[in-house]
Structures are given as C-alpha cells and as structure tokens.
Design a protein around this motif. Structure first.
Motif, PDB file in Angstrom:
ATOM      1  N   LEU A 158       0.745  -1.291   0.054  1.00 14.80           N
ATOM      2  CA  LEU A 158      -0.021   0.053   0.104  1.00 14.80           C
ATOM      3  C   LEU A 158       1.004   1.045  -0.021  1.00 14.80           C
ATOM      4  O   LEU A 158       0.574   2.409  -0.703  1.00 14.80           O
ATOM      5  CB  LEU A 158      -0.962  -0.223   1.173  1.00 14.80           C
ATOM      6  CG  LEU A 158      -2.210  -0.639   1.123  1.00 14.80           C
ATOM      7  CD1 LEU A 158      -3.022  -0.800   2.425  1.00 14.80           C
ATOM      8  CD2 LEU A 158      -3.082   0.165   0.017  1.00 14.80           C
ATOM      9  N   ALA A 159       1.681   1.352   0.856  1.00 22.64           N
ATOM     10  CA  ALA A 159       2.698   2.306   0.750  1.00 22.64           C
ATOM     11  C   ALA A 159       3.440   2.641  -0.374  1.00 22.64           C
ATOM     12  O   ALA A 159       3.662   3.710  -0.860  1.00 22.64           O
ATOM     13  CB  ALA A 159       3.808   2.175   1.904  1.00 22.64           C
ATOM     14  N   GLU A 160       3.794   1.467  -1.356  1.00 21.63           N
ATOM     15  CA  GLU A 160       4.511   1.581  -2.326  1.00 21.63           C
ATOM     16  C   GLU A 160       3.590   2.052  -3.601  1.00 21.63           C
ATOM     17  O   GLU A 160       3.901   2.951  -4.498  1.00 21.63           O
ATOM     18  CB  GLU A 160       5.210   0.353  -2.599  1.00 21.63           C
ATOM     19  CG  GLU A 160       6.170   0.284  -3.973  1.00 21.63           C
ATOM     20  CD  GLU A 160       6.921  -0.872  -4.311  1.00 21.63           C
ATOM     21  OE1 GLU A 160       6.106  -1.651  -4.845  1.00 21.63           O
ATOM     22  OE2 GLU A 160       7.849  -0.871  -3.847  1.00 21.63           O
ATOM     23  N   LYS A 175     -12.278   0.501   0.973  1.00 19.55           N
ATOM     24  CA  LYS A 175     -12.328  -0.684  -0.308  1.00 19.55           C
ATOM     25  C   LYS A 175     -11.937  -1.956   0.596  1.00 19.55           C
ATOM     26  O   LYS A 175     -12.796  -2.876   0.251  1.00 19.55           O
ATOM     27  CB  LYS A 175     -11.787  -0.334  -1.285  1.00 19.55           C
ATOM     28  CG  LYS A 175     -12.037  -1.359  -2.363  1.00 19.55           C
ATOM     29  CD  LYS A 175     -11.090  -1.416  -3.673  1.00 19.55           C
ATOM     30  CE  LYS A 175     -11.111  -0.005  -4.273  1.00 19.55           C
ATOM     31  NZ  LYS A 175     -10.398   0.034  -5.446  1.00 19.55           N
ATOM     32  N   LEU A 176     -10.962  -2.081   1.118  1.00 16.86           N
ATOM     33  CA  LEU A 176     -10.576  -3.327   1.650  1.00 16.86           C
ATOM     34  C   LEU A 176     -11.339  -3.542   2.953  1.00 16.86           C
ATOM     35  O   LEU A 176     -11.456  -4.824   3.039  1.00 16.86           O
ATOM     36  CB  LEU A 176      -8.964  -3.081   2.074  1.00 16.86           C
ATOM     37  CG  LEU A 176      -7.853  -2.925   0.798  1.00 16.86           C
ATOM     38  CD1 LEU A 176      -6.575  -2.520   1.525  1.00 16.86           C
ATOM     39  CD2 LEU A 176      -7.806  -4.350   0.265  1.00 16.86           C
ATOM     40  N   ILE A 187      -5.621  -8.823   5.958  1.00 18.35           N
ATOM     41  CA  ILE A 187      -5.269  -8.692   4.669  1.00 18.35           C
ATOM     42  C   ILE A 187      -3.845  -8.943   4.258  1.00 18.35           C
ATOM     43  O   ILE A 187      -3.042  -8.565   4.921  1.00 18.35           O
ATOM     44  CB  ILE A 187      -5.916  -7.409   4.058  1.00 18.35           C
ATOM     45  CG1 ILE A 187      -7.400  -7.365   4.357  1.00 18.35           C
ATOM     46  CG2 ILE A 187      -5.524  -7.030   2.475  1.00 18.35           C
ATOM     47  CD1 ILE A 187      -7.985  -5.834   3.988  1.00 18.35           C
ATOM     48  N   LYS A 188      -3.726  -9.518   3.166  1.00 17.95           N
ATOM     49  CA  LYS A 188      -2.368  -9.811   2.636  1.00 17.95           C
ATOM     50  C   LYS A 188      -1.677  -8.872   1.366  1.00 17.95           C
ATOM     51  O   LYS A 188      -2.720  -8.204   0.951  1.00 17.95           O
ATOM     52  CB  LYS A 188      -2.108 -11.230   2.246  1.00 17.95           C
ATOM     53  CG  LYS A 188      -2.506 -12.463   3.390  1.00 17.95           C
ATOM     54  CD  LYS A 188      -2.338 -13.711   2.893  1.00 17.95           C
ATOM     55  CE  LYS A 188      -2.839 -14.686   3.986  1.00 17.95           C
ATOM     56  NZ  LYS A 188      -2.853 -16.200   3.638  1.00 17.95           N
ATOM     57  N   ARG A 194      -4.062  -7.202  -5.812  1.00 17.86           N
ATOM     58  CA  ARG A 194      -5.183  -7.636  -6.829  1.00 17.86           C
ATOM     59  C   ARG A 194      -6.320  -6.630  -6.774  1.00 17.86           C
ATOM     60  O   ARG A 194      -6.853  -5.977  -7.620  1.00 17.86           O
ATOM     61  CB  ARG A 194      -5.667  -8.830  -6.346  1.00 17.86           C
ATOM     62  CG  ARG A 194      -7.083  -9.231  -7.154  1.00 17.86           C
ATOM     63  CD  ARG A 194      -7.345 -10.792  -6.828  1.00 17.86           C
ATOM     64  NE  ARG A 194      -8.074 -10.719  -5.596  1.00 17.86           N
ATOM     65  CZ  ARG A 194      -7.603 -11.151  -4.544  1.00 17.86           C
ATOM     66  NH1 ARG A 194      -6.163 -11.853  -4.474  1.00 17.86           N
ATOM     67  NH2 ARG A 194      -8.182 -11.286  -3.324  1.00 17.86           N
ATOM     68  N   LEU A 195      -6.576  -5.779  -5.515  1.00 19.93           N
ATOM     69  CA  LEU A 195      -7.738  -5.032  -5.481  1.00 19.93           C
ATOM     70  C   LEU A 195      -7.387  -3.253  -5.598  1.00 19.93           C
ATOM     71  O   LEU A 195      -8.188  -2.666  -5.807  1.00 19.93           O
ATOM     72  CB  LEU A 195      -8.184  -5.170  -3.841  1.00 19.93           C
ATOM     73  CG  LEU A 195      -8.812  -6.680  -3.832  1.00 19.93           C
ATOM     74  CD1 LEU A 195      -9.149  -6.769  -2.497  1.00 19.93           C
ATOM     75  CD2 LEU A 195     -10.093  -6.699  -4.680  1.00 19.93           C
TER      76      LEU A 195
END
Length: 327
Positions: A158-160, A175-176, A187-188, A194-195
């Motif tokens: 997420l940070a990237e 959303k997650l 959550i992995k 993917r999302l």
C-alpha cells in the motif's frame, strides 16, 4: 487550548482533523448557530474571526470559528498585532478559534511568536516519497482508524502503490474493509495487489524502466502518465524516492555490508525482506550511475516548477536517465 493553527498542503488530512475538532466541540443540534467559517474575501476576516470567537455559544456545546487561508503568520501590520495581543488571551474556553493556511508559518514574525504562546500548531504536509518508514506508519495509522487488519507485506504494498496520497489511501482502505468478511480477517499483500490500483505504481514502473535503461518503454510510460493526468511533480517525487532507495542499497553493497537489517535501516525500509529483491535490481548498476541520476531529477523538478512544458521536459530527462543506466 481553544486556539489552533493548522498548516500544510495535505488538504485531506487537514479536513479530517477539522471534522474531528468540529465533532468533539459542537453540539449537532446547535451547529448552525455555533459553527462559523470565515473566508479571506471579507473586508476584515481576522477581526470578524476574533469577534465571533469572543461571542458565547448558543445552547449547548462550544462555538467553532474557522478562519480559512489566514495570512497572519506571513504578514501582519502593527494594528493587527495589537488586536491579537488584546484578544487572544481573552478568548473563552467555550470557543474554539481555528486558523488554517497552506504555507508554513514564518516564525520570525511577532504575530507567529504570539500565536505560539496561545495556539496549538499542527502540520499537515505530505510525507516525502522517500520517507518509507513514515509512509508505512501512515498506512498503519489509517488502517487502525478504519478497522482494517494488514500484514507487513500488505502495508508495504500500500505504501509503495499510493505513496503520500492520503486521500487515495483512505479510500482504498475503505474498499479493503468492505472486502474483509470478518473482524479477524488479515489482508495480505497479494490481496492489496489485486484490489488496489495506485497511481504511484505507474511511476514506479517508470522508475524500473529507467533503471533498466529501456528508453522506449520509459517514454511510453511517460506518455501514459501524461494521458491519465498524473501530476509531473508527483511523478518526479516518486522517482527521486525510488532511485534514492536503490542508491542506498547499492552503496551499502559496495561497502561490503551483508546484513539485510543494516541495509534496510540505512535505506529506511521497514521490511528487511525487501532487501533481497532490491539487491537483484541494482546489482548491474554502479554507485556512480545511481548517484548521477539524482541531480538530473532535481534539475527536472526545478524546471517543472519554473513552468517548463511538462511532457517534453519529462521526455528529455527520461532519455538522459536511461542513457546513464545503459552505460
């Protein structure tokens, strides 16, 4: 403390803080009477704000007076300073005076020094793209607020992917949260990949193409980023952050450092497991090559801020960086 000064360019984070302040202070049944937003286009907005702050609230709860785009920490006449000196110590606890500005306060001014005695200052500036530790901390903070459980890989992804775009980060975490089927679901990283589709990810693809010296691919990515309207300065910030990380890793490798944790600490990378992959990415490049790219990126940033044509300038410097990485 009934006086606050919020400053910085992260509008989303600032708006969240303002909403939290309003929620904690204002009785919603009396909000229309006790919540005043004063715009800078009034004839004397500061005087209006001070007068409103001195007025007792109606009904229950407190009064919130918000002065938007306050310039008192950037310029202040003697008469305005005298008004502040007279009024600030008298603002009652039943009122909250909030001043907001995008620009960093000038701490040399008497007005700023005066406000520092009575007001709580809070900065809302975007995190620099190369501050990876702070970016991951922001992901963890927002995830905790929303109630999303992430493993360490998901935090990194997420940070990237989203960089310092706090608005998109909050939206993607929401959303997650909808994706999770229970409070215990963790959550992995693969779920995030993917999302979540982050604009920073496209900039990272550009960085990888530059690192590989693939001029054709890099120019194609520049054109695609321009097509989707990605801000050029945001792209450059991501590029600087990525090449800075690569430089740190390559420098530590050149010095003979083998401890991934030590390299991760030097490069400000939260997850030492990433070092294995970063080693592979930079092994074909020298320290001198990576170091030579950073002045080009800074020059590119300067030219864009001076009003140079964004697409043509990005294309020109992309070619130069690719040529450095090809040597």
């Amino acid at each position: 403390m009934p006086i606050y000064l919020f400053w910085g360019e992260d509008d989303f984070s600032m708006a969240k803080a303002i909403k939290a302040l309003e929620t904690s202070a204002i009785d919603p049944n009396w909000a229309s009477f006790n919540c005043e937003k004063i715009s800078p286009d009034r004839s004397n907005p500061l005087t209006d704000a001070l007068n409103q702050a001195m007025t007792p609230p109606f009904g229950s709860g407190k009064r919130l007076v918000w002065l938007v785009d306050a310039n008192v920490t950037h310029q202040c006449s003697e008469s305005t300073l005298a008004e502040l000196e007279r009024t600030l110590p008298l603002i009652p606890e039943s009122s909250i005076l909030l001043l907001t500005t995008h620009t960093k306060p000038d701490r040399r001014l008497k007005s700023t020094k005066l406000l520092e005695k009575f007001a709580q200052f809070q900065e809302f500036s975007p995190i620099a793209p190369w501050e990876t530790k702070l970016l991951t901390q922001q992901v963890q903070k927002f995830a905790s607020q929303i109630g999303v459980k992430l493993n360490s890989e998901a935090v990194e992804v997420l940070a990237e992917a989203l960089g310092n775009d706090s608005r998109s980060l909050f939206s993607e975490l929401e959303k997650l949260r909808l994706y999770t089927d229970s409070d215990s679901h963790i959550i992995k990283g693969e779920d995030v990949s993917r999302l979540v589709s982050g604009s920073a990810q496209n900039s990272l693809d550009l960085a990888k193409a530059m690192r590989a010296g693939n001029t054709a691919l890099a120019l194609g990515l520049v054109a695609e980023l321009d097509r989707i309207g990605e801000p050029p300065l945001k792209i450059v910030a991501t590029l600087i952050g990525q090449f800075r990380t690569w430089l740190w890793v390559r420098l530590m490798m050149a010095q003979g450092e083998r401890d991934d944790k030590a390299i991760a600490q030097a490069a400000e990378i939260t997850n030492p497991k990433r070092i294995y992959f970063l080693r592979q990415e930079v092994q074909s490049l020298s320290v001198e090559q990576l170091a030579a790219t950073l002045p080009l990126f800074l020059e590119l940033e300067f030219r864009l801020k001076q009003g140079a044509n964004p697409l043509a300038t990005m294309q020109s410097y992309t070619v130069q960086v690719c040529q450095i990485c090809q040597k």
